[in-house]
Design an enzyme around this catalytic site. Structure first.
Site, PDB file in Angstrom:
ATOM      1  N   GLU A  58       0.855  -1.187   0.000  1.00 41.09           N
ATOM      2  CA  GLU A  58       0.000   0.000   0.000  1.00 41.09           C
ATOM      3  C   GLU A  58       0.892   1.238   0.000  1.00 41.09           C
ATOM      4  OE1 GLU A  58      -2.841   0.422   3.233  1.00 41.09           O
ATOM      5  OE2 GLU A  58      -3.525   2.375   2.474  1.00 41.09           O
ATOM      6  N   ASN A 117      -4.616   5.174  -1.961  1.00 38.15           N
ATOM      7  CA  ASN A 117      -5.814   5.722  -1.321  1.00 38.15           C
ATOM      8  C   ASN A 117      -6.397   6.862  -2.142  1.00 38.15           C
ATOM      9  OD1 ASN A 117      -5.903   4.400   1.544  1.00 38.15           O
ATOM     10  ND2 ASN A 117      -3.753   4.911   1.167  1.00 38.15           N
ATOM     11  N   GLU A 149      -8.041   2.349  -3.159  1.00 43.86           N
ATOM     12  CA  GLU A 149      -8.699   2.133  -1.871  1.00 43.86           C
ATOM     13  C   GLU A 149      -9.645   3.292  -1.575  1.00 43.86           C
ATOM     14  OE1 GLU A 149      -6.154   1.178   1.401  1.00 43.86           O
ATOM     15  OE2 GLU A 149      -5.251  -0.519   0.354  1.00 43.86           O
ATOM     16  N   ASP A 179     -11.765   0.278   2.194  1.00 41.04           N
ATOM     17  CA  ASP A 179     -10.826   0.529   3.282  1.00 41.04           C
ATOM     18  C   ASP A 179     -11.587   0.721   4.592  1.00 41.04           C
ATOM     19  OD1 ASP A 179      -8.360   0.998   4.368  1.00 41.04           O
ATOM     20  OD2 ASP A 179      -7.974   2.841   3.263  1.00 41.04           O
ATOM     21  N   GLU A 236      -5.940  -5.113   8.593  1.00 41.82           N
ATOM     22  CA  GLU A 236      -5.012  -3.998   8.787  1.00 41.82           C
ATOM     23  C   GLU A 236      -4.552  -3.943  10.235  1.00 41.82           C
ATOM     24  OE1 GLU A 236      -6.225  -0.422   6.082  1.00 41.82           O
ATOM     25  OE2 GLU A 236      -7.626  -0.563   7.741  1.00 41.82           O
TER      26      GLU A 236
HETATM   27  P1  C2E Z   1      -5.216   3.929   6.031  1.00 43.73           P
HETATM   28  O1  C2E Z   1      -5.447   3.959   4.568  1.00 43.73           O
HETATM   29  O2  C2E Z   1      -6.174   3.153   6.861  1.00 43.73           O
HETATM   30  O3  C2E Z   1      -3.726   3.430   6.212  1.00 43.73           O
HETATM   31  C1  C2E Z   1      -3.286   2.620   7.268  1.00 43.73           C
HETATM   32  C2  C2E Z   1      -2.597   3.431   8.343  1.00 43.73           C
HETATM   33  O4  C2E Z   1      -2.269   2.588   9.435  1.00 43.73           O
HETATM   34  C3  C2E Z   1      -1.283   4.057   7.896  1.00 43.73           C
HETATM   35  O5  C2E Z   1      -1.109   5.289   8.608  1.00 43.73           O
HETATM   36  C4  C2E Z   1      -0.258   3.039   8.388  1.00 43.73           C
HETATM   37  O6  C2E Z   1       1.029   3.569   8.557  1.00 43.73           O
HETATM   38  C5  C2E Z   1      -0.883   2.625   9.680  1.00 43.73           C
HETATM   39  N1  C2E Z   1      -0.477   1.279  10.117  1.00 43.73           N
HETATM   40  C6  C2E Z   1      -0.091   0.235   9.361  1.00 43.73           C
HETATM   41  N2  C2E Z   1       0.154  -0.861  10.108  1.00 43.73           N
HETATM   42  C7  C2E Z   1      -0.107  -0.508  11.391  1.00 43.73           C
HETATM   43  C8  C2E Z   1      -0.039  -1.220  12.654  1.00 43.73           C
HETATM   44  O7  C2E Z   1       0.285  -2.397  12.734  1.00 43.73           O
HETATM   45  N3  C2E Z   1      -0.386  -0.510  13.765  1.00 43.73           N
HETATM   46  C9  C2E Z   1      -0.763   0.803  13.715  1.00 43.73           C
HETATM   47  N4  C2E Z   1      -1.060   1.406  14.863  1.00 43.73           N
HETATM   48  N5  C2E Z   1      -0.843   1.486  12.542  1.00 43.73           N
HETATM   49  C10 C2E Z   1      -0.520   0.843  11.395  1.00 43.73           C
HETATM   50  P2  C2E Z   1      -0.642   6.608   7.845  1.00 43.73           P
HETATM   51  O8  C2E Z   1       0.392   6.271   6.828  1.00 43.73           O
HETATM   52  O9  C2E Z   1      -0.335   7.634   8.881  1.00 43.73           O
HETATM   53  O10 C2E Z   1      -1.945   7.033   7.053  1.00 43.73           O
HETATM   54  C11 C2E Z   1      -3.102   7.425   7.737  1.00 43.73           C
HETATM   55  C12 C2E Z   1      -4.260   7.616   6.799  1.00 43.73           C
HETATM   56  O11 C2E Z   1      -4.024   8.703   5.895  1.00 43.73           O
HETATM   57  C13 C2E Z   1      -4.512   6.425   5.903  1.00 43.73           C
HETATM   58  O12 C2E Z   1      -5.213   5.433   6.616  1.00 43.73           O
HETATM   59  C14 C2E Z   1      -5.320   7.060   4.795  1.00 43.73           C
HETATM   60  O13 C2E Z   1      -6.668   7.207   5.175  1.00 43.73           O
HETATM   61  C15 C2E Z   1      -4.678   8.418   4.690  1.00 43.73           C
HETATM   62  N6  C2E Z   1      -3.712   8.410   3.579  1.00 43.73           N
HETATM   63  C16 C2E Z   1      -2.452   7.917   3.541  1.00 43.73           C
HETATM   64  N7  C2E Z   1      -1.886   8.123   2.333  1.00 43.73           N
HETATM   65  C17 C2E Z   1      -2.833   8.727   1.572  1.00 43.73           C
HETATM   66  C18 C2E Z   1      -2.878   9.199   0.214  1.00 43.73           C
HETATM   67  O14 C2E Z   1      -1.915   9.081  -0.563  1.00 43.73           O
HETATM   68  N8  C2E Z   1      -4.037   9.790  -0.197  1.00 43.73           N
HETATM   69  C19 C2E Z   1      -5.114   9.937   0.633  1.00 43.73           C
HETATM   70  N9  C2E Z   1      -6.214  10.527   0.137  1.00 43.73           N
HETATM   71  N10 C2E Z   1      -5.110   9.501   1.893  1.00 43.73           N
HETATM   72  C20 C2E Z   1      -3.985   8.909   2.368  1.00 43.73           C
HETATM   73 CA    CA Z   2      -5.799   2.592   2.979  1.00 46.91          CA
HETATM   74 CA    CA Z   3      -7.391   1.440   6.339  1.00 46.48          CA
END
Ligand code: C2E
Ligand code: CA
Ligand code: CA
Ligand code: CA
Length: 278
Positions: A58, A117, A149, A179, A236
């Site tokens: 991802e 995403n 997603e 998602d 996830e």
């Molecule tokens: P998401 O799509 O649900 O992505 C999963 C989030 O959970 C990611 O946080 C990831 O780093 C984190 N994660 C993965 N494995 C674990 C784990 O084992 N434990 C915990 N506590 N967390 C874990 P991240 O990278 O901070 O992204 C947060 C949210 O920001 C994403 O949730 C998504 O909704 C959004 N996002 C990230 N990248 C993009 C993007 O390129 N475009 C858009 N529109 N939204 C994005």
């Molecule tokens: Ca996602």
């Molecule tokens: Ca997610």
């Protein structure tokens, strides 16, 4: 709900139900960062639970801020929502992802699907979807290499446009993932109406599931729904071996989480695949 979702000992930020959002960057700062090309994807592996095989990654955006260092999306995604910059932002990130896929191909890596995403704005915007498909097409990357997603909230925001656009993406051959499944108010009914290829169960129902049997209900029904509709299920936020075992026993197809790997820069992913997964 907070009691159900949050564990004792959760650090602030661990639990989406209580974490306060950090202050958002201003739109001027974000626009400038786009011009300077400071938004880059990190990649987090998605692993098949049956045999431990790497199935895909991802893409998760990071802002390489010249003064503040690496910033997570919590610092700027909300500020982008509802603004015309969101389309350009996503397309800039997709451009990086496409370059990366082509680069991995040149390095002889096995083909990986990359999940990206899309925001609620993106999903409802016919013009954006046109630009997105044109960009992929021009790159030479085949649509099945990509999974878009979307969250239930994004789908529900403008349901008819979202359904039309999801249908167009699926017809073009892209994968489509729901998602954060399990937290929406009408997940089950809506899911069956959409042409998803993948269901990602929110980490609130995955993380600590082995110690918290009251979370099994959501997990089990989500997995059953995915199985009955014939779509791939992804858990996830898998952080412990206990949760991994429980999910595997419940028949979940894939896992993503810190137990397996954190999101990492593209350059590190190549090394991770070669060293850890021989
Ligand atoms: P998401 O799509 O649900 O992505 C999963 C989030 O959970 C990611 O946080 C990831 O780093 C984190 N994660 C993965 N494995 C674990 C784990 O084992 N434990 C915990 N506590 N967390 C874990 P991240 O990278 O901070 O992204 C947060 C949210 O920001 C994403 O949730 C998504 O909704 C959004 N996002 C990230 N990248 C993009 C993007 O390129 N475009 C858009 N529109 N939204 C994005
Ligand atoms: Ca996602
Ligand atoms: Ca997610
Ligand atoms: Ca999420």
């Amino acid at each position: 709900l907070t009691q159900l979702l949050c564990k004792a000992g959760d650090r602030p930020g661990d639990c989406a139900a209580v974490a306060p959002p950090p202050s958002q960057a201003s739109l001027e700062e974000i626009a400038q960062a786009l011009v300077r090309d400071e938004f880059v994807p990190f990649f987090q592996p998605k692993i098949a639970m049956r045999n431990g095989q790497l199935k895909g990654v991802e893409a998760l955006v990071r802002w390489q801020h010249p003064q503040r260092g690496l910033l997570s999306p919590a610092h700027f995604i909300d500020a982008l929502e509802g603004t015309p910059l969101m389309a350009d932002f996503t397309l800039a990130l997709v451009r990086h992802v496409l370059e990366q896929i082509l680069d991995w191909q040149r390095h002889g890596l096995p083909p990986l699907t990359v999940s990206v995403n899309l925001s609620a704005d993106n999903l409802a915007d016919r013009g954006f979807i046109d630009r997105l498909m044109a960009q992929v097409s021009a790159s030479g990357v085949a649509p099945p290499a990509l999974v878009w997603e979307v969250t239930e909230t994004s789908v529900m925001r403008q349901l008819s446009q979202a359904l039309t656009n999801m249908g167009r993406l699926r017809l073009a051959g892209y994968g489509l993932a729901m998602d954060d499944f399990g937290i929406g108010y009408s997940s089950m009914q809506q899911f069956a109406r959409c042409p998803f290829t993948e269901l990602k169960i929110d980490r609130a129902f995955v993380n600590g599931a082995a110690q918290w049997p009251n979370r099994h209900m959501v997990l089990k029904s989500a997995l059953e729904l995915g199985q009955s509709l014939g779509v791939a299920t992804v858990a996830e936020g898998v952080e412990t071996v206990e949760d991994w075992k429980l999910l595997r026993d419940l028949g979940c197809d894939m896992a993503q989480g810190y137990l397996l790997a954190k999101p990492m820069p593209a350059a590190e992913l190549v090394g991770w695949i070669r060293q850890d997964r021989r």
